[in-house]
Design a protein around this motif. Structure first.
Motif, PDB file in Angstrom:
ATOM      1  N   PRO A 146       0.849  -2.254   7.214  1.00  0.00           N
ATOM      2  CA  PRO A 146       0.440  -1.234   8.198  1.00  0.00           C
ATOM      3  C   PRO A 146       0.741   0.203   7.794  1.00  0.00           C
ATOM      4  O   PRO A 146       0.237   1.121   8.446  1.00  0.00           O
ATOM      5  CB  PRO A 146       1.219  -1.639   9.456  1.00  0.00           C
ATOM      6  CG  PRO A 146       2.393  -2.419   8.946  1.00  0.00           C
ATOM      7  CD  PRO A 146       1.902  -3.148   7.748  1.00  0.00           C
ATOM      8  N   THR A 147       1.545   0.440   6.762  1.00  0.00           N
ATOM      9  CA  THR A 147       1.759   1.833   6.338  1.00  0.00           C
ATOM     10  C   THR A 147       0.644   2.325   5.421  1.00  0.00           C
ATOM     11  O   THR A 147       0.617   3.513   5.081  1.00  0.00           O
ATOM     12  CB  THR A 147       3.106   1.999   5.605  1.00  0.00           C
ATOM     13  OG1 THR A 147       3.100   1.226   4.405  1.00  0.00           O
ATOM     14  CG2 THR A 147       4.265   1.588   6.497  1.00  0.00           C
ATOM     15  N   LEU A 148      -0.265   1.429   5.031  1.00  0.00           N
ATOM     16  CA  LEU A 148      -1.408   1.837   4.224  1.00  0.00           C
ATOM     17  C   LEU A 148      -2.603   2.079   5.130  1.00  0.00           C
ATOM     18  O   LEU A 148      -2.923   1.246   5.971  1.00  0.00           O
ATOM     19  CB  LEU A 148      -1.744   0.760   3.193  1.00  0.00           C
ATOM     20  CG  LEU A 148      -0.661   0.480   2.141  1.00  0.00           C
ATOM     21  CD1 LEU A 148      -1.070  -0.689   1.246  1.00  0.00           C
ATOM     22  CD2 LEU A 148      -0.386   1.715   1.299  1.00  0.00           C
ATOM     23  N   PRO A 149      -3.289   3.218   4.981  1.00  0.00           N
ATOM     24  CA  PRO A 149      -4.388   3.527   5.899  1.00  0.00           C
ATOM     25  C   PRO A 149      -5.669   2.761   5.636  1.00  0.00           C
ATOM     26  O   PRO A 149      -6.484   2.588   6.541  1.00  0.00           O
ATOM     27  CB  PRO A 149      -4.605   5.030   5.692  1.00  0.00           C
ATOM     28  CG  PRO A 149      -4.101   5.300   4.316  1.00  0.00           C
ATOM     29  CD  PRO A 149      -2.966   4.349   4.103  1.00  0.00           C
ATOM     30  N   SER A 150      -5.875   2.319   4.389  1.00  0.00           N
ATOM     31  CA  SER A 150      -7.112   1.614   4.072  1.00  0.00           C
ATOM     32  C   SER A 150      -6.980   0.912   2.735  1.00  0.00           C
ATOM     33  O   SER A 150      -6.097   1.232   1.924  1.00  0.00           O
ATOM     34  CB  SER A 150      -8.301   2.582   4.013  1.00  0.00           C
ATOM     35  OG  SER A 150      -8.195   3.437   2.883  1.00  0.00           O
ATOM     36  N   VAL A 151      -7.885  -0.027   2.505  1.00  0.00           N
ATOM     37  CA  VAL A 151      -7.943  -0.698   1.204  1.00  0.00           C
ATOM     38  C   VAL A 151      -8.268   0.315   0.107  1.00  0.00           C
ATOM     39  O   VAL A 151      -7.687   0.285  -0.983  1.00  0.00           O
ATOM     40  CB  VAL A 151      -8.996  -1.827   1.241  1.00  0.00           C
ATOM     41  CG1 VAL A 151      -9.338  -2.295  -0.167  1.00  0.00           C
ATOM     42  CG2 VAL A 151      -8.489  -2.993   2.080  1.00  0.00           C
TER      43      VAL A 151
END
Length: 420
Positions: free
Chosen positions: A187-192
């Motif tokens: 969840p700390t990554l905004p997108s692939v």
């Protein structure tokens, strides 16, 4: 001592993103010595140079985003006559790095680029703080932002998943359900796409280095020299008002720099009390995450010419990814990195006054009473101009002899004096 990955024969194949790596044995002696120092001192703070008595500055220069293999960065420094005989910067040089020391290259180069970026940042930090100023970029703070929760094994797993999903999407076979599941797991990554492209060369040792540099106030949001402000991506009047720099002070680079760095220091102090929270700077920098989307603020935004119908009234979003170039502080010239020429031309539209050319040279933007003007060089910048100097010349893809630095004493490009 880290593994001898530098210029290792066959370590990585040449690519358009990073260029071919130069064999170590063919490099000039000053570069080989600098690589030796980087391997010895850059990875061990016990060998950093705290003593600045041998430093005798007579020239101050800024170098654009060093997102390139360490050999290439040293080739650029050598081409400009900035490396000394012992593997350090020449003692008469003061250098300002414009930020973004990580994340470049293809997926199959990531291990090598991760090690290279860390060694370079360590080598720069090993110099006395009076000699080398390290500006932070969005990729640097990503180590303590979006990537904060990851171990090396967890990142490797997430990166492999992201690369596979991103590759499939580029081939027209996007799997939205799999992408949503990926973001739910991380969840700390905004997108692939951000995971696969923008925050792609991570090691936990990088995070430890960035944490140390933040604690010791070596990573800065801004600095100033000879009447110009230097920061990674530019600041607007609204950002400065948000951190209590009144408009009457916004043409003073020393006061602006002090205000920006005070905001950074306060954020670091607060963050150290809760270091498991991704690092942010109120009103200036927000890390990305699944809930809020991509990161935003003064380390990521780019100047633009607003399109027809663009709303001018109201207070702009402080975390937007674009800003009206006419909102930069009046009477202040800023030196920035972060954005290359093709992107600037796309965003600045009819304000671009000359034709595109191979990257490497500096560019500038002047905001005056007439139409803003974006052009090659710095000649159009007069004293007290409202404007910007753009330093990111695509170091990884540009021949070292064509890559220009900023001569901050003369307010003009510093061109290479030799070929490597």
């Amino acid at each position: 001592m880290p593994p001898d990955f530098i210029s290792r024969p066959g370590a990585v194949a040449p690519s358009p993103e990073t260029g071919a790596r130069t064999e170590r044995t063919t490099l000039p002696e000053p570069i080989r010595r600098a690589l030796d120092v980087a391997e010895r001192s850059g990875s061990d703070p016990a060998h950093w140079r705290a003593d600045s008595r041998a430093w005798q500055p007579s020239r101050t220069l800024a170098i654009g985003d060093p997102q390139a293999y360490i050999e290439r960065v040293f080739e650029v420094l050598h081409a400009h006559g900035l490396l000394g005989r012992e593997g350090w910067l020449a003692p008469d040089v003061q250098l300002i790095s414009m930020g973004d020391h990580f994340d470049f290259g293809r997926a199959d180069e990531r291990e090598a680029t991760a090690e290279s970026g860390e060694l370079l940042l360590g080598w720069l930090a090993a110099h006395p703080p009076q000699q080398v100023t390290l500006l932070t970029g969005n990729h640097d703070l990503g180590r303590v932002g979006e990537l904060l929760p990851f171990s090396d094994d967890e990142f490797r797993k997430a990166s492999n998943e992201a690369n596979e999903l991103y590759t499939q999407a580029k081939l027209g076979k996007r799997d939205s359900a799999a992408e949503q599941a990926f973001i739910a797991r991380y969840p700390t990554l905004p997108s692939v796409e951000i995971a696969a492209r923008d925050l792609a060369s991570f090691k936990t040792s990088q995070r430890e280095l960035v944490q140390r540099l933040l604690r010791e106030r070596r990573l800065r949001l801004a600095t100033h020299h000879n009447g110009w402000l230097l920061n990674h991506a530019g600041v607007t009047r609204e950002h400065l008002r948000a951190i209590a720099v009144p408009e009457r002070d916004q043409a003073d680079p020393a006061l602006v720099s002090a205000g920006l760095n005070a905001a950074l220091d306060a954020a670091v102090k607060d963050w150290l009390r809760q270091p498991t929270t991704p690092f942010a700077i109120e009103s200036l920098h927000r890390p990305g995450c699944a809930e809020d989307g991509e990161a935003g603020g003064v380390l990521l935004h780019r100047a633009e010419q607003p399109r027809a119908g663009h709303r001018q009234e109201g207070t702009p979003d402080l975390y937007a990814r674009r800003y009206d170039a006419r909102r930069i502080p009046h009477g202040l010239t800023q030196v920035v990195g972060h954005v290359r020429d093709p992107k600037s031309r796309s965003l600045l539209g009819t304000w671009s006054q000359d034709d595109a050319a191979p990257e490497g040279p500096l560019r500038s933007l002047v905001i005056n009473s007439g139409m803003p003007r974006y052009a090659w060089g710095t000649e159009q910048l007069y004293e007290g101009a409202t404007g910007m100097v753009f330093t990111d010349g695509a170091m990884a893809q540009t021949p070292p002899e064509r890559y220009e630095l900023v001569d901050l004493d003369a307010h003009k490009p510093h061109r290479a004096t030799r070929t490597t």
